[in-house]
Design an enzyme around this catalytic site. Structure first.
Site, PDB file in Angstrom:
ATOM      1  N   ASP A 128      65.317 111.612  39.634  1.00 22.11           N
ATOM      2  CA  ASP A 128      64.726 112.108  40.715  1.00 22.11           C
ATOM      3  C   ASP A 128      64.358 112.861  41.065  1.00 22.11           C
ATOM      4  O   ASP A 128      63.970 114.447  39.706  1.00 22.11           O
ATOM      5  CB  ASP A 128      65.934 112.245  41.797  1.00 22.11           C
ATOM      6  CG  ASP A 128      65.430 111.940  43.011  1.00 22.11           C
ATOM      7  OD1 ASP A 128      65.011 111.237  43.701  1.00 22.11           O
ATOM      8  OD2 ASP A 128      66.182 113.119  43.959  1.00 22.11           O
ATOM      9  N   HIS A 135      57.044 116.715  52.832  1.00 17.62           N
ATOM     10  CA  HIS A 135      58.482 117.293  52.201  1.00 17.62           C
ATOM     11  C   HIS A 135      58.342 118.559  51.707  1.00 17.62           C
ATOM     12  O   HIS A 135      59.490 119.334  52.148  1.00 17.62           O
ATOM     13  CB  HIS A 135      58.892 115.910  51.753  1.00 17.62           C
ATOM     14  CG  HIS A 135      60.877 116.460  51.555  1.00 17.62           C
ATOM     15  ND1 HIS A 135      61.704 116.399  52.118  1.00 17.62           N
ATOM     16  CD2 HIS A 135      61.294 116.601  49.631  1.00 17.62           C
ATOM     17  CE1 HIS A 135      63.145 117.183  51.801  1.00 17.62           C
ATOM     18  NE2 HIS A 135      62.798 117.406  49.694  1.00 17.62           N
ATOM     19  N   GLU A 201      67.889 110.904  52.555  1.00 18.70           N
ATOM     20  CA  GLU A 201      66.564 111.806  51.992  1.00 18.70           C
ATOM     21  C   GLU A 201      65.616 110.156  51.926  1.00 18.70           C
ATOM     22  O   GLU A 201      66.207 109.168  50.770  1.00 18.70           O
ATOM     23  CB  GLU A 201      66.935 112.309  50.410  1.00 18.70           C
ATOM     24  CG  GLU A 201      66.881 113.937  50.854  1.00 18.70           C
ATOM     25  CD  GLU A 201      66.557 114.743  49.089  1.00 18.70           C
ATOM     26  OE1 GLU A 201      66.189 114.053  48.590  1.00 18.70           O
ATOM     27  OE2 GLU A 201      66.611 115.873  50.166  1.00 18.70           O
ATOM     28  N   GLU A 203      63.979 107.391  50.307  1.00 21.93           N
ATOM     29  CA  GLU A 203      62.921 107.497  48.922  1.00 21.93           C
ATOM     30  C   GLU A 203      62.472 105.876  48.633  1.00 21.93           C
ATOM     31  O   GLU A 203      62.728 105.463  49.156  1.00 21.93           O
ATOM     32  CB  GLU A 203      63.042 108.429  47.601  1.00 21.93           C
ATOM     33  CG  GLU A 203      64.052 109.756  48.175  1.00 21.93           C
ATOM     34  CD  GLU A 203      64.160 110.017  46.901  1.00 21.93           C
ATOM     35  OE1 GLU A 203      64.370 110.502  45.360  1.00 21.93           O
ATOM     36  OE2 GLU A 203      65.183 111.701  47.092  1.00 21.93           O
ATOM     37  N   ASP A 233      68.728 109.145  48.141  1.00 19.89           N
ATOM     38  CA  ASP A 233      69.661 110.304  48.079  1.00 19.89           C
ATOM     39  C   ASP A 233      70.331 111.549  48.869  1.00 19.89           C
ATOM     40  O   ASP A 233      69.499 112.166  49.218  1.00 19.89           O
ATOM     41  CB  ASP A 233      68.864 111.512  47.311  1.00 19.89           C
ATOM     42  CG  ASP A 233      68.478 112.218  46.873  1.00 19.89           C
ATOM     43  OD1 ASP A 233      69.995 112.658  45.909  1.00 19.89           O
ATOM     44  OD2 ASP A 233      67.864 112.980  46.112  1.00 19.89           O
ATOM     45  N   ARG A 237      73.453 119.458  52.114  1.00 11.09           N
ATOM     46  CA  ARG A 237      72.489 120.719  51.958  1.00 11.09           C
ATOM     47  C   ARG A 237      73.196 121.585  51.499  1.00 11.09           C
ATOM     48  O   ARG A 237      72.511 123.089  51.309  1.00 11.09           O
ATOM     49  CB  ARG A 237      72.217 120.957  53.306  1.00 11.09           C
ATOM     50  CG  ARG A 237      71.067 119.827  53.387  1.00 11.09           C
ATOM     51  CD  ARG A 237      70.038 119.075  52.659  1.00 11.09           C
ATOM     52  NE  ARG A 237      68.973 118.462  52.967  1.00 11.09           N
ATOM     53  CZ  ARG A 237      68.804 117.582  51.830  1.00 11.09           C
ATOM     54  NH1 ARG A 237      68.391 118.077  50.761  1.00 11.09           N
ATOM     55  NH2 ARG A 237      67.382 116.223  52.306  1.00 11.09           N
ATOM     56  N   GLN A 240      73.757 123.039  48.090  1.00 10.13           N
ATOM     57  CA  GLN A 240      72.255 122.592  47.700  1.00 10.13           C
ATOM     58  C   GLN A 240      71.638 124.248  48.165  1.00 10.13           C
ATOM     59  O   GLN A 240      71.411 124.957  47.002  1.00 10.13           O
ATOM     60  CB  GLN A 240      71.523 121.494  48.026  1.00 10.13           C
ATOM     61  CG  GLN A 240      70.096 121.796  47.186  1.00 10.13           C
ATOM     62  CD  GLN A 240      69.235 120.545  48.132  1.00 10.13           C
ATOM     63  OE1 GLN A 240      69.755 119.848  48.969  1.00 10.13           O
ATOM     64  NE2 GLN A 240      68.392 120.476  47.564  1.00 10.13           N
ATOM     65  N   LYS A 253      73.822 116.748  45.081  1.00 10.81           N
ATOM     66  CA  LYS A 253      73.484 115.452  45.327  1.00 10.81           C
ATOM     67  C   LYS A 253      74.188 114.327  44.084  1.00 10.81           C
ATOM     68  O   LYS A 253      73.630 112.839  44.318  1.00 10.81           O
ATOM     69  CB  LYS A 253      71.841 115.464  44.752  1.00 10.81           C
ATOM     70  CG  LYS A 253      70.454 116.696  44.543  1.00 10.81           C
ATOM     71  CD  LYS A 253      70.063 115.981  46.036  1.00 10.81           C
ATOM     72  CE  LYS A 253      69.347 116.634  46.313  1.00 10.81           C
ATOM     73  NZ  LYS A 253      68.592 116.248  47.682  1.00 10.81           N
ATOM     74  N   THR A 257      74.223 107.967  45.907  1.00  4.60           N
ATOM     75  CA  THR A 257      72.616 107.115  46.154  1.00  4.60           C
ATOM     76  C   THR A 257      72.652 105.892  45.908  1.00  4.60           C
ATOM     77  O   THR A 257      72.772 105.568  45.261  1.00  4.60           O
ATOM     78  CB  THR A 257      71.798 107.795  44.395  1.00  4.60           C
ATOM     79  OG1 THR A 257      72.155 108.877  44.530  1.00  4.60           O
ATOM     80  CG2 THR A 257      70.405 106.959  44.590  1.00  4.60           C
ATOM     81  N   GLU A 363      64.670 118.068  58.040  1.00  6.17           N
ATOM     82  CA  GLU A 363      63.515 118.492  58.238  1.00  6.17           C
ATOM     83  C   GLU A 363      63.235 117.778  60.048  1.00  6.17           C
ATOM     84  O   GLU A 363      62.870 118.520  60.762  1.00  6.17           O
ATOM     85  CB  GLU A 363      62.258 117.789  57.903  1.00  6.17           C
ATOM     86  CG  GLU A 363      61.782 118.512  55.895  1.00  6.17           C
ATOM     87  CD  GLU A 363      61.152 116.990  55.385  1.00  6.17           C
ATOM     88  OE1 GLU A 363      60.248 116.787  54.896  1.00  6.17           O
ATOM     89  OE2 GLU A 363      61.915 116.323  54.631  1.00  6.17           O
TER      90      GLU A 363
HETATM   91 CA    CA Z   1      65.627 113.632  45.989  1.00  8.97          CA
END
Ligand code: CA
Length: 421
Positions: A128, A135, A201, A203, A233, A237, A240, A253, A257, A363
């Site tokens: 990834d 971002h 996420e 993507e 993904d 948080r 993380q 993560k 996915t 975000e």
């Molecule tokens: Ca990602």
């Protein structure tokens, strides 16, 4: 390029994700429950495994490549075989096809509404990336302040981490809220608890269709890519934030996915190629783009609380990426790292320049400080149990769209005791 007309009427609608121009590859089961390779067209799925068995359409004269329910063996045949198969299939499904061909393909097809979709390919390995500048800037601003938002290497390297192939699941698979080690900012010590800041996420995933040994150029890398999927993904948080230094994301993560069920081929996306944005720092020559290698693909995400209607929470476009998948793949091989058929590359979160185009709740809610309001009045900083997320994507042509199908997942509550046996 205009809409290519098919004798399958539903494929000629401007609304369908799957006109004749698309022909994405997936794996389905219907009726007998056997998993088979299929091709989406309008509201139907062509049974590619059945056509191969019957000798009506074969990708390889000598060997069956669609008998295992994955497109990996097909990908291994290489670009010439990919093009020949697509050309023949296009011919058989076009409005100029004869009666016998139409009868044969009708026999070897099912209604999409009666099929279950499965993983379209076997994921060999999964990497990834972190290649969306908006971002990276947003997240960096939240974590380190706007002066140090972009890491010093960011404008020179398509940053990535080696992720887990085992975590990749097909759209529709529920996602269980993970437990993990979490440390609140004001706490002295971490605790082990269910994630409270579970996120998406938005993507794109690029699928590597040819292997490599040793470094490859950006052009060679582009030639190796077979197709693209939508990719979510899922990200914890709070886990993380505590674990990420110095080696990057790990358990945050690794829960799941999700990918969309149809591999949209590079061939179908060809008319939508576009260049990466202007460079803010010159790239080393091995990373320079020899031609347009991004794609103009509209992307959006909806969030539906349990039993409620979905709200669109963001709209953006794949062309916002700073690095293309080909640049990422080329960089991935610089060390001599061998790439395999079925490798999956996540683009990194695709955020646009404005608030409404941000590709994660982190975000959109600015770290939880500015919750977003859904239609119906509920607010969200992060995902709640029962929420269903859906990613949508389409390249828009003249009177048709190259769609990806949806990439969905519903959040299941954390287990009461993850160690209960
Ligand atoms: Ca990602």
């Amino acid at each position: 390029m205009p809409l290519a007309k098919s004798w399958i009427e539903s494929a000629n609608s401007a609304e369908t994700d799957f006109p004749l121009n698309n022909l994405p590859y997936g794996v389905f089961s219907a009726g007998d429950g056997e998993m088979r390779c299929g091709v989406a067209i309008g509201d139907r799925i062509i049974d590619a495994t059945g056509l191969e068995e019957a000798g009506i359409l074969r990708a390889d004269a000598d060997a069956d490549v669609l008998d295992a329910p994955f497109w990996n063996d097909f990908m291994e045949l290489g670009p010439e075989a990919w093009a020949a198969y697509r050309a023949r299939l296009t011919e058989m499904l076009s409005e100029s096809a004869d009666e016998a061909t139409r009868d044969a393909l009708t026999t070897y097809s099912v209604k999409m509404s009666e099929a279950t979709l499965h993983m379209p390919f076997r994921v060999s390995e999964y990497t990834d990336f972190y290649a969306g500048k908006h971002h990276a800037f947003n997240v960096g601003t939240m974590f380190r302040g706007p002066e140090n938002a972009l890491p010093p290497n960011w404008l020179s390297i398509p940053i990535g981490y080696n992720a887990r192939a085992s975590s990749v699941v097909v759209s529709g698979t529920p996602v269980r809220r993970p437990w993990g080690q979490i440390k609140a900012p004001d706490a002295e010590l971490p605790s082990f608890a269910p994630c409270k800041r579970f996120d998406l996420e938005l993507e794109m995933g690029a699928i590597v269709g040819q292997p490599s040994q040793g470094p490859v150029t950006v052009q060679e890398a582009d030639d190796m890519i077979f197709g693209y999927v939508l990719l979510n993904d899922w990200s914890a948080r709070d886990i993380q934030a505590w674990e990420y230094q110095p080696l990057g994301p790990f358990q945050a993560k690794a829960t799941a996915t999700s990918i969309s069920p149809w591999i949209v081929t590079k061939a179908a996306l060809e008319p939508f190629r576009t260049s990466t944005p202007p460079r803010e720092r010159p790239l080393l020559p091995y990373l320079e783009e020899p031609g347009p290698m991004l794609y103009d693909i509209d992307l959006s995400v909806t969030l539906a609380p349990k039993g409620k209607a979905p709200t669109t929470i963001t709209r953006t476009n794949y062309r916002e990426m700073y690095y293309s998948a080909a640049q990422q793949l080329a960089h991935h091989t610089t060390s001599g790292c061998p790439m395999r058929v079925g490798d999956l590359l996540g683009s990194g979160t695709i955020s646009g320049p404005v608030k409404e185009s941000r590709g994660s709740l982190l975000e959109l809610s600015w770290g939880g400080k500015e919750p977003i309001t859904l239609d119906g009045g509920e607010t969200r900083s992060f995902l709640e149990d029962g929420d269903t997320l859906a990613l949508q994507g389409a390249a828009r042509g003249d009177g048709y769209r190259i769609g990806f199908g949806e990439c969905t997942g519903t959040i299941l509550p954390a287990l009461k005791d993850p160690y209960a046996r």
